[in-house]
Design an enzyme around this catalytic site. Structure first.
Site, PDB file in Angstrom:
ATOM      1  N   ARG A 168       0.841  -1.183   0.000  1.00  0.00           N
ATOM      2  CA  ARG A 168       0.000   0.000   0.000  1.00  0.00           C
ATOM      3  C   ARG A 168       0.881   1.240   0.000  1.00  0.00           C
ATOM      4  NH1 ARG A 168      -3.151  -2.957  -1.595  1.00  0.00           N
ATOM      5  NH2 ARG A 168      -5.188  -3.558  -0.772  1.00  0.00           N
TER       6      ARG A 168
ATOM      7  N   GLU B 141      -3.658   7.641  -5.904  1.00  0.00           N
ATOM      8  CA  GLU B 141      -3.601   7.102  -7.268  1.00  0.00           C
ATOM      9  C   GLU B 141      -4.860   7.511  -8.035  1.00  0.00           C
ATOM     10  OE1 GLU B 141      -1.218   3.061  -5.815  1.00  0.00           O
ATOM     11  OE2 GLU B 141      -3.360   2.986  -6.268  1.00  0.00           O
TER      12      GLU B 141
ATOM     13  N   HIS C 296       0.253   0.452 -10.107  1.00  0.00           N
ATOM     14  CA  HIS C 296      -0.602  -0.460  -9.341  1.00  0.00           C
ATOM     15  C   HIS C 296      -1.083  -1.625 -10.212  1.00  0.00           C
ATOM     16  CE1 HIS C 296      -3.350  -0.499  -5.558  1.00  0.00           C
ATOM     17  NE2 HIS C 296      -3.102  -1.746  -5.971  1.00  0.00           N
TER      18      HIS C 296
END
Length: 303
Positions: free
Chosen positions: A222, A251, A270
């Site tokens: 994370r 993000e 990601h």
């Protein structure tokens, strides 16, 4: 059973089929949904699937027909679980679907830093090999993993899988929960712990100062585990040799981001969880969760 997915694009941008869910009942896919569209889109649907959209108490209270919320990921902090419980709404998630994918991406990042494949290919594409006086050329020193130490923070399914891969490369494994000092003196440190209120931004200036000089930091967990300004400072000063991150705190990023543009920081958007096979697994498990709910079961139930 009428159901929709509010933000299906990241799971299925068009290369997969929603058929496993469509077989169960009426289903419609929205690639993306803005906050002010969610209540209208849920409408009289009995069930929803959600990836990142925030499902708040207000939304739940304005959708009286809602009986099922299927989270298309492992984490579910974007769903108001207490409100769902109060309104008798079942909530399911998709646990442990990406272990192999995230472990693989962790080493993709490590190997890019040690073997510089992308850098060498870029140099070749620019004509560097044509100009070489030797059969090879030097665009940066490579690093051997054999004999190096890997500190793992978060020794769950993913952490253990990463350890197995690292051992195959001849690395020595240090686990934070067993030997903090050994981890802090490791050549590589990789994060695989969940984000909590207690560990948010725990990788800060103080933490980094205790790491071995020239260490390399990897994060596929994370983004908010790291204070990004402090990490940027450590990369600029040389305290850390490099970092490779698949996640950042916000993000997509907000300009200017302190880590974007640093030559010793690799970023991917990601994607560790995103192999096609893994995304198919998400769809299949979501279908199984919905079918179980309709049959009175509690497969992968949170509520």
């Amino acid at each position: 059973m009428k159901s929709i997915i509010l933000d299906g694009y990241s799971i299925n941008p068009g290369d997969l089929s929603w058929a496993p869910i469509e077989k169960i009942g009426d289903f419609y896919n929205y690639d993306r949904s803005e906050d002010d569209q969610i209540i209208t889109r849920i409408g009289d649907n009995d069930g929803i699937f959600v990836s990142q959209c925030q499902i708040t108490r207000e939304i739940i209270e304005h959708c009286p027909n809602l009986k099922f919320i299927g989270v298309t990921a492992t984490g579910y902090n974007h769903v108001d679980i207490q409100a769902a419980k109060e309104h008798g709404i079942a909530v399911c998630h998709v646990p442990a679907y990406s272990t192999e994918a995230v472990a693989q991406h962790t080493f993709a990042l490590i190997l890019e830093l040690t073997n510089l494949a992308g850098r060498y290919n870029a140099a070749i594409q620019k004509g560097r090999w044509y100009e070489s006086k030797d059969f090879t050329f030097d665009e940066g020193a490579l690093t051997l993993l054999d004999g190096k130490t890997l500190g793992i923070i978060g020794y769950g399914n993913i952490g253990k899988r990463v350890a197995r891969i690292a051992e195959a490369f001849g690395m020595k494994i240090n686990v934070y929960s067993r030997d903090r000092e050994a981890v802090m003196n490791s050549d590589f440190i990789t994060l695989h712990c969940p984000l909590t209120s207690e560990n948010e931004e725990f990788v800060d200036r103080n933490f980094i100062s205790q790491l071995k000089d020239g260490a390399i930091l990897i994060n596929t967990a994370r983004g908010a585990l790291i204070n990004e300004e402090d990490l940027a400072a450590a990369l600029k000063s040389g305290k850390l040799a490099a970092a490779a991150l698949d996640v950042i705190a916000i993000e997509p990023p907000v300009k200017p981001h302190p880590l974007i543009g640093l030559p010793n920081c690799i970023l991917t958007p990601h994607i560790a969880w995103m192999p096609r096979e893994t995304r198919q697994r998400v769809i299949d498990i979501c279908a199984d969760n919905l079918q179980s709910f309709l049959e009175g079961g509690k497969l992968n139930r949170i509520v």
